[in-house]
Design a protein around this motif. Structure first.
Motif, mmCIF file in Angstrom:
data_model
loop_
_atom_site.group_PDB
_atom_site.id
_atom_site.type_symbol
_atom_site.label_atom_id
_atom_site.label_comp_id
_atom_site.label_asym_id
_atom_site.label_seq_id
_atom_site.Cartn_x
_atom_site.Cartn_y
_atom_site.Cartn_z
ATOM 1 N N THR A 46 13.560 9.640 25.793
ATOM 2 C CA THR A 46 12.362 8.915 26.195
ATOM 3 C C THR A 46 12.592 7.477 26.665
ATOM 4 N N THR A 47 13.777 6.930 26.513
ATOM 5 C CA THR A 47 13.987 5.556 26.966
ATOM 6 C C THR A 47 14.104 5.542 28.484
ATOM 7 N N PRO A 48 13.182 4.842 29.164
ATOM 8 C CA PRO A 48 13.279 4.846 30.621
ATOM 9 C C PRO A 48 14.577 4.187 31.108
ATOM 10 N N ALA A 49 15.017 4.611 32.286
ATOM 11 C CA ALA A 49 16.305 4.132 32.798
ATOM 12 C C ALA A 49 16.374 2.618 32.862
ATOM 13 N N TRP A 50 15.240 1.986 33.258
ATOM 14 C CA TRP A 50 15.301 0.526 33.441
ATOM 15 C C TRP A 50 15.584 -0.201 32.140
ATOM 16 N N ALA A 51 15.304 0.469 31.022
ATOM 17 C CA ALA A 51 15.519 -0.178 29.728
ATOM 18 C C ALA A 51 16.927 0.053 29.194
ATOM 19 N N ARG A 52 17.750 0.759 29.955
ATOM 20 C CA ARG A 52 19.112 1.020 29.488
ATOM 21 C C ARG A 52 20.176 0.307 30.310
ATOM 22 N N GLU A 53 19.918 0.231 31.632
ATOM 23 C CA GLU A 53 20.944 -0.336 32.500
ATOM 24 C C GLU A 53 20.950 -1.857 32.395
ATOM 25 N N GLY A 54 21.960 -2.477 32.958
ATOM 26 C CA GLY A 54 21.906 -3.927 33.001
ATOM 27 C C GLY A 54 23.248 -4.576 33.166
ATOM 28 N N LYS A 55 23.222 -5.794 33.647
ATOM 29 C CA LYS A 55 24.438 -6.577 33.732
ATOM 30 C C LYS A 55 24.168 -7.932 33.085
ATOM 31 N N PRO A 56 25.159 -8.501 32.431
ATOM 32 C CA PRO A 56 24.911 -9.747 31.705
ATOM 33 C C PRO A 56 24.643 -10.920 32.638
ATOM 34 N N ASP A 57 23.767 -11.815 32.220
ATOM 35 C CA ASP A 57 23.520 -13.040 32.986
ATOM 36 C C ASP A 57 24.263 -14.186 32.301
ATOM 37 N N GLY A 58 24.384 -15.321 33.024
ATOM 38 C CA GLY A 58 25.234 -16.415 32.545
ATOM 39 C C GLY A 58 24.701 -17.153 31.340
ATOM 40 N N LYS A 59 25.607 -17.605 30.502
ATOM 41 C CA LYS A 59 25.265 -18.389 29.321
ATOM 42 C C LYS A 59 24.614 -19.712 29.749
ATOM 43 N N TYR A 60 23.673 -20.211 28.957
ATOM 44 C CA TYR A 60 23.011 -21.479 29.265
ATOM 45 C C TYR A 60 23.942 -22.618 28.876
ATOM 46 N N THR A 61 24.327 -23.444 29.828
ATOM 47 C CA THR A 61 25.319 -24.468 29.505
ATOM 48 C C THR A 61 24.722 -25.869 29.361
ATOM 49 N N ARG A 62 23.479 -26.054 29.811
ATOM 50 C CA ARG A 62 22.876 -27.389 29.631
ATOM 51 C C ARG A 62 22.487 -27.568 28.166
ATOM 52 N N PRO A 63 22.510 -28.809 27.675
ATOM 53 C CA PRO A 63 22.141 -29.016 26.274
ATOM 54 C C PRO A 63 20.658 -28.731 26.026
ATOM 55 N N PHE A 64 20.366 -28.078 24.929
ATOM 56 C CA PHE A 64 18.970 -27.866 24.555
ATOM 57 C C PHE A 64 18.847 -27.799 23.042
ATOM 58 N N THR A 65 17.661 -28.149 22.544
ATOM 59 C CA THR A 65 17.416 -28.044 21.099
ATOM 60 C C THR A 65 16.546 -26.810 20.843
ATOM 61 N N LYS A 66 16.473 -26.409 19.589
ATOM 62 C CA LYS A 66 15.607 -25.280 19.250
ATOM 63 C C LYS A 66 14.321 -25.829 18.655
ATOM 64 N N SER A 67 13.202 -25.407 19.185
ATOM 65 C CA SER A 67 11.920 -25.911 18.698
ATOM 66 C C SER A 67 11.679 -25.492 17.248
ATOM 67 N N GLY A 68 11.208 -26.432 16.438
ATOM 68 C CA GLY A 68 10.821 -26.076 15.087
ATOM 69 C C GLY A 68 9.436 -25.444 15.096
ATOM 70 N N LYS A 69 8.580 -25.996 15.953
ATOM 71 C CA LYS A 69 7.180 -25.594 16.006
ATOM 72 C C LYS A 69 6.985 -24.205 16.630
ATOM 73 N N TYR A 70 7.722 -23.931 17.687
ATOM 74 C CA TYR A 70 7.539 -22.670 18.399
ATOM 75 C C TYR A 70 8.760 -21.763 18.218
ATOM 76 N N ARG A 71 9.044 -21.487 16.963
ATOM 77 C CA ARG A 71 10.223 -20.682 16.650
ATOM 78 C C ARG A 71 9.832 -19.233 16.374
ATOM 79 N N ASP A 72 8.600 -19.080 15.852
ATOM 80 C CA ASP A 72 8.154 -17.760 15.438
ATOM 81 C C ASP A 72 6.823 -17.461 16.133
#
Ligand code: MTE
Length: 325
Positions: A46-72
């Motif tokens: 039942t898993t559609p094809a689009w949900a199985r295939e894929g190629k990796p995209d590039g890692k984020y290299t710019r600096p960023f912080t993780k939000s405390g407020k919008y984490r969950d």
């Protein structure tokens, strides 16, 4: 005659997945989807094809912080493969599960972004240079499309308010208009909708500077994939997804309310505000329920403002939210 019964996770009702411009051409769309996925569904469950295939995209290299407020976001984060293989990006195609396969020729480096209109810093900027001046943060947001599908995504981006502060708009600027890339040589527009592009959107200045609004440049700890709007797009999680223009080339500060793409084409269906609202049905379907990609087996109640009332309701105080949908 043998009939193929597709599993519920692939069957997409009108409101869920029929892209607006091909609604009239729905049969052709369904035939295409069935031909492309039917055989592999039978072979692989039942898993559609689009949900199985894929190629990796590039890692984020710019600096960023993780939000405390919008984490969950109060619900599970969608799988990356689902959020990046099921897209609306009509400049490439109206077939949601094919966009990611058609983006290779789209050039996103270098990327110039123009700040225009009533702002002190009007001018053309290299996006990489501009991002160096602005803080970036990872935030987990719910995302809701007007077609009733939803997802939850860890986006990375600049709180848009920071960009506005940097741009120094004059007090006359009441709206922010966004225009996106339209390069027919790189965007195949399989839908024949080229004459309507570029895509353009707008926010009231208080919406643009709301704490939630982000100029988004990454997702899942990686650079934004082209199919999701690389190199930068807007995310306003209390509004329907079409208010989040992808691959932005121009940000303009203006005095009068600008036209917006869908509102101009079909004003009865698509308002300027487009706040998620379970009480305002689309003319062709209810907005009371939503489903989470990739499966529509389960339906969930739609929340007013997509559950972000605490952050945004005050902006619409006293406004008729049905008339101003
Ligand atoms: N931006 C551009 N330039 N072109 C589009 O067709 N589609 C919009 C929005 N931004 C669109 C766009 C719609 S209808 C939705 S629901 C979201 O992008 C989908 O974003 P996603 O593919 O990252 O889920």
């Amino acid at each position: 005659m043998n009939r193929i019964h597709l599993p519920a996770s692939w069957h997409l009702p009108d409101g869920a997945a029929t892209p607006e411009p091909i609604y009239v051409d729905r049969r052709r769309f369904l035939r295409g989807s069935l031909a492309a996925t039917g055989a592999s569904l039978i072979a692989l469950g039942t898993t559609p094809a689009w949900a199985r295939e894929g190629k990796p995209d590039g890692k984020y290299t710019r600096p960023f912080t993780k939000s405390g407020k919008y984490r969950d976001a109060g619900r599970p984060i969608s799988k990356e493969i689902h959020a990046t293989r099921f897209n609306n990006f009509y400049e490439f195609t109206t077939n949601k599960t094919e966009v990611w396969k058609l983006v290779d020729n789209f050039q996103i480096k270098p990327w110039q972004i123009e700040i225009g209109g009533l702002a002190k810093k009007s001018g053309k900027y290299d996006l990489d240079d501009l991002l160096k001046k602005l803080p970036q943060e990872e935030r987990v947001y719910r995302f809701r499309c007007v077609e009733t599908w939803a997802m939850t995504v860890p986006w990375i981006g600049v709180p848009f308010r920071k960009l506005v502060e940097w741009a120094e708009p004059s007090s006359k600027a009441k709206y922010v208009r966004f225009e996106t890339a339209w390069r027919p040589d790189e965007m195949p527009d399989m839908s024949g909708w080229g004459k309507n592009f570029p895509y353009f959107e707008a926010l009231r200045i208080d919406e643009a500077t709301n704490d939630l609004t982000m100029l988004t440049t990454g997702m899942y700890g990686k650079v934004l994939p082209k199919q999701n709007g690389a190199p930068c797009r807007i995310i306003t999680p209390w509004k329907y997804g079409y208010k989040s223009p992808k691959s932005i080339v121009r940000i303009e500060f203006v005095e009068k309310r600008p036209d917006t793409f869908w509102n101009l084409l079909q004003p009865r269906k698509y308002g300027f505000y487009s706040n998620v609202n379970p009480n305002v049905p689309h003319p062709r379907w209810s907005q009371a329920k939503e489903w989470r990609i990739p499966s529509e087996d389960k339906r969930y109640d739609t929340q007013m403002f997509n559950g972000y009332g605490e952050q945004v309701a005050a902006m619409y105080k006293g406004m008729d939210l049905v008339k101003n949908h």
